[in-house]
Design an enzyme around this catalytic site. Sequence first.
Site, PDB file in Angstrom:
ATOM      1  N   THR A  37       0.822  -1.202   0.000  1.00 58.05           N
ATOM      2  CA  THR A  37       0.000   0.000   0.000  1.00 58.05           C
ATOM      3  C   THR A  37       0.860   1.258   0.000  1.00 58.05           C
ATOM      4  O   THR A  37       1.983   1.273   0.499  1.00 58.05           O
ATOM      5  CB  THR A  37      -0.940   0.044   1.220  1.00 58.05           C
ATOM      6  OG1 THR A  37      -0.167   0.264   2.415  1.00 58.05           O
ATOM      7  CG2 THR A  37      -1.720  -1.257   1.357  1.00 58.05           C
ATOM      8  N   ASN A  87       4.745   0.759   8.332  1.00 56.31           N
ATOM      9  CA  ASN A  87       5.974   1.406   7.893  1.00 56.31           C
ATOM     10  C   ASN A  87       5.759   2.849   7.439  1.00 56.31           C
ATOM     11  O   ASN A  87       6.676   3.656   7.501  1.00 56.31           O
ATOM     12  CB  ASN A  87       6.588   0.601   6.744  1.00 56.31           C
ATOM     13  CG  ASN A  87       7.706   1.360   6.046  1.00 56.31           C
ATOM     14  OD1 ASN A  87       8.802   1.492   6.572  1.00 56.31           O
ATOM     15  ND2 ASN A  87       7.412   1.881   4.856  1.00 56.31           N
ATOM     16  N   TYR A 152      10.021  14.321  14.839  1.00 51.74           N
ATOM     17  CA  TYR A 152      10.079  12.952  14.305  1.00 51.74           C
ATOM     18  C   TYR A 152      10.457  11.966  15.407  1.00 51.74           C
ATOM     19  O   TYR A 152       9.824  10.914  15.567  1.00 51.74           O
ATOM     20  CB  TYR A 152      11.098  12.882  13.173  1.00 51.74           C
ATOM     21  CG  TYR A 152      11.350  11.494  12.640  1.00 51.74           C
ATOM     22  CD1 TYR A 152      10.464  10.897  11.749  1.00 51.74           C
ATOM     23  CD2 TYR A 152      12.492  10.784  13.019  1.00 51.74           C
ATOM     24  CE1 TYR A 152      10.695   9.622  11.255  1.00 51.74           C
ATOM     25  CE2 TYR A 152      12.723   9.508  12.536  1.00 51.74           C
ATOM     26  CZ  TYR A 152      11.833   8.941  11.656  1.00 51.74           C
ATOM     27  OH  TYR A 152      12.070   7.671  11.173  1.00 51.74           O
ATOM     28  N   LYS A 156       8.300   8.736  17.007  1.00 54.36           N
ATOM     29  CA  LYS A 156       8.787   7.354  17.042  1.00 54.36           C
ATOM     30  C   LYS A 156       8.900   6.843  18.480  1.00 54.36           C
ATOM     31  O   LYS A 156       8.653   5.661  18.744  1.00 54.36           O
ATOM     32  CB  LYS A 156      10.141   7.249  16.320  1.00 54.36           C
ATOM     33  CG  LYS A 156      10.048   7.450  14.810  1.00 54.36           C
ATOM     34  CD  LYS A 156       9.156   6.402  14.161  1.00 54.36           C
ATOM     35  CE  LYS A 156       9.170   6.480  12.651  1.00 54.36           C
ATOM     36  NZ  LYS A 156       8.339   5.450  12.002  1.00 54.36           N
ATOM     37  N   VAL A 185      19.522   3.531   7.135  1.00 55.18           N
ATOM     38  CA  VAL A 185      19.250   2.616   6.031  1.00 55.18           C
ATOM     39  C   VAL A 185      19.128   3.439   4.753  1.00 55.18           C
ATOM     40  O   VAL A 185      18.421   4.455   4.734  1.00 55.18           O
ATOM     41  CB  VAL A 185      17.940   1.829   6.260  1.00 55.18           C
ATOM     42  CG1 VAL A 185      17.676   0.871   5.099  1.00 55.18           C
ATOM     43  CG2 VAL A 185      18.001   1.064   7.576  1.00 55.18           C
TER      44      VAL A 185
END
Length: 279
Positions: A37, A87, A152, A156, A185
């Site tokens: 999605t 995610n 941010y 988290k 990443v």
Amino acid sequence: METFNKQVVLVTGCSSGGIGNALAHSFAARNCLVAATARSISSMADLDDNHDVYFLQELDVLSDQSVREVVSNIIGKFGRIDVVVNNAGVQCIGPLAEIPLSSVEHTFNTNVYGSMRLIQAVVPHMVSRKKGKIVNIGSVTALAPGPWSGVYTASKAALHALTDALRLELKPFGIDVINIVPGSVKSNIGNTAVASYNKMPEWKIYKKYEAAIKERAYFSQGPKAIASEEFANKTVAAIMKEDPPSWFSLGQYSTIMAIMYHMPIFVKDFLYRKVMMKS
């Protein structure tokens, strides 16, 4: 389509170039049926060439109706959802004293409430089957919050806390809850962070730190950042275990941030001022 022996996995935020996209590829390589999605199907064009593996759906995690419809569509097509990976997320760079509250609200609505919308939509289905896995993608920044990414990081950190509570609450119903905590990443997050940053107002109090603030947007995309494919493959291997770990962290800075979590505050403050507060 034969689905009996295949895990049905719902992944949010699967736009090309991101972690979610790499996770979708990795789940597919492990013989899963992947409901991928994103806000637009066109952003997942690289997944569109194999309809026997991928079921592409537009999903806006900010919308209760969109979330409910997608969950219903997936259960209608496959009969179940075995794994949900939250995610989808946005970056938010800027000094807390000047960042627009609308940006703060959007970040939490996406990163925290968006995950909760999907969790609340899918948990009744998983409870009825007495099995399932919910995977939340957190961040190592929550272990040692630093300057310029406070919004941010706070989002988290909130997701980490919700994940810990949820793991205990859902265990009696046979549902595993897994906190994935990426370090650096390689992905498109640096570009999207800069694009978002460019919409911010001109800083007044923090004008002299502007270069350092903008540099923070790319901080996770250094030369030692782990490849998204490697991150995805190792993460999916952990998720697919019969008894998956409650916490799985991987990527550059994952070790040092875990160490910093236990450092005295004055040491952390000294390191951050030296590295990230150059004017």
